[in-house]
Design a protein around this motif. Structure first.
Motif, PDB file in Angstrom:
ATOM      1  N   UNK A  16      42.396   5.868   1.271  1.00 48.09           N
ATOM      2  CA  UNK A  16      41.143   7.147   0.257  1.00 48.09           C
ATOM      3  C   UNK A  16      40.047   7.537   1.884  1.00 48.09           C
ATOM      4  N   UNK A  17      40.100   5.844   2.082  1.00 53.07           N
ATOM      5  CA  UNK A  17      39.125   5.718   3.092  1.00 53.07           C
ATOM      6  C   UNK A  17      39.407   6.881   3.904  1.00 53.07           C
ATOM      7  N   UNK A  18      40.562   6.686   4.635  1.00 56.59           N
ATOM      8  CA  UNK A  18      40.297   8.331   5.654  1.00 56.59           C
ATOM      9  C   UNK A  18      40.591   9.302   4.679  1.00 56.59           C
ATOM     10  N   UNK A  19      41.476   9.904   3.588  1.00 57.10           N
ATOM     11  CA  UNK A  19      41.363  10.824   3.339  1.00 57.10           C
ATOM     12  C   UNK A  19      39.405  11.041   3.051  1.00 57.10           C
ATOM     13  N   UNK A  20      38.852  10.331   2.845  1.00 53.32           N
ATOM     14  CA  UNK A  20      37.602  10.928   2.923  1.00 53.32           C
ATOM     15  C   UNK A  20      37.198  11.152   4.137  1.00 53.32           C
ATOM     16  N   UNK A  38      38.865  12.827   6.004  1.00 58.39           N
ATOM     17  CA  UNK A  38      39.726  13.532   6.920  1.00 58.39           C
ATOM     18  C   UNK A  38      38.969  14.452   6.090  1.00 58.39           C
ATOM     19  N   UNK A  39      38.575  14.355   4.971  1.00 52.28           N
ATOM     20  CA  UNK A  39      38.105  15.800   3.516  1.00 52.28           C
ATOM     21  C   UNK A  39      36.266  15.621   4.489  1.00 52.28           C
ATOM     22  N   UNK A  40      35.630  15.500   4.416  1.00 51.50           N
ATOM     23  CA  UNK A  40      33.853  16.201   5.381  1.00 51.50           C
ATOM     24  C   UNK A  40      34.330  17.363   5.943  1.00 51.50           C
ATOM     25  N   UNK A  41      33.388  18.134   6.329  1.00 52.49           N
ATOM     26  CA  UNK A  41      33.228  19.626   6.130  1.00 52.49           C
ATOM     27  C   UNK A  41      33.286  19.751   7.700  1.00 52.49           C
ATOM     28  N   UNK A  92      37.032  25.872  12.710  1.00 51.01           N
ATOM     29  CA  UNK A  92      37.916  25.505  12.159  1.00 51.01           C
ATOM     30  C   UNK A  92      39.631  24.083  13.188  1.00 51.01           C
ATOM     31  N   UNK A  93      39.035  24.867  14.414  1.00 47.40           N
ATOM     32  CA  UNK A  93      40.399  23.253  15.430  1.00 47.40           C
ATOM     33  C   UNK A  93      40.274  21.691  14.464  1.00 47.40           C
ATOM     34  N   UNK A  94      38.659  21.116  14.342  1.00 46.54           N
ATOM     35  CA  UNK A  94      38.490  20.638  13.777  1.00 46.54           C
ATOM     36  C   UNK A  94      39.387  19.855  12.583  1.00 46.54           C
ATOM     37  N   UNK A 115      45.150  13.503  12.439  1.00 44.78           N
ATOM     38  CA  UNK A 115      44.692  12.152  12.384  1.00 44.78           C
ATOM     39  C   UNK A 115      44.364  11.414  11.245  1.00 44.78           C
ATOM     40  N   UNK A 116      45.056  12.340  10.006  1.00 44.42           N
ATOM     41  CA  UNK A 116      45.048  11.548   8.912  1.00 44.42           C
ATOM     42  C   UNK A 116      46.459  11.821   8.767  1.00 44.42           C
TER      43      UNK A 116
END
Length: 150
Positions: free
Chosen positions: A63-67, A69-72, A76-78, A85-86
């Motif tokens: 969940x921490x890793x997904x949080x 990855x989900x940040x704006x 687009x390449x980010x 990375x996730x």
């Protein structure tokens, strides 16, 4: 003419009384089995507890890793980099946690084999002692019956 069925109850009771049975052997066997069950249950519960801890930590880490990855993202390449990375972190977490589960399973297996070997040895010892005592009791009863018949 009605025939009466013979009653063998008294004869059977007398025969059983002639061969004494020591109930302590059964009581000891029950106590031994109860203790074995307790030890085996302890092994299983410890494994369940450890497995739950591993699963919980794995879920929290994911969940921490997904949080993250989900940040704006600004570019687009980010998003591609965050997804990569996730995925990499998830694969690494999976490998680590599967290894942790394997360690739990290995420990359970070793402890179970150890308990079974100890229980087998104890049961064999108790059975040998019970058979020896029963043999001695039957021999004594047979001698008494032979002496009484004279």
């Amino acid at each position: 003419m009605a025939t009466k069925t013979p009653d063998f109850t008294k004869g059977f009771q007398d025969m059983m009384a002639a061969f004494p049975v020591d109930a302590t052997a059964f009581q000891n066997a029950f106590k031994t089995q109860a203790a074995f069950g307790e030890k085996l249950t302890k092994v299983a519960l410890e494994a369940a507890e450890k497995s739950t801890e591993i699963s919980s930590k794995w879920a929290k880490d994911a969940i921490a890793k997904l949080t993250v990855a989900a940040k704006a993202k600004a570019e687009p390449t980010d998003y591609t980099k965050a997804a990569t990375d996730f995925a990499s972190a998830a694969a690494e977490m999976a490998a680590e946690n599967m290894a942790a589960f394997a360690e739990v399973a290995k420990k359970v297996q070793a402890e179970t084999v150890e308990l079974l070997l100890a229980a087998g040895k104890e049961a064999s010892t108790e059975a040998t002692a019970a058979v020896k005592k029963a043999t001695d009791d039957v021999t004594t009863a047979a001698k008494k019956a032979a002496a009484a018949a004279k």
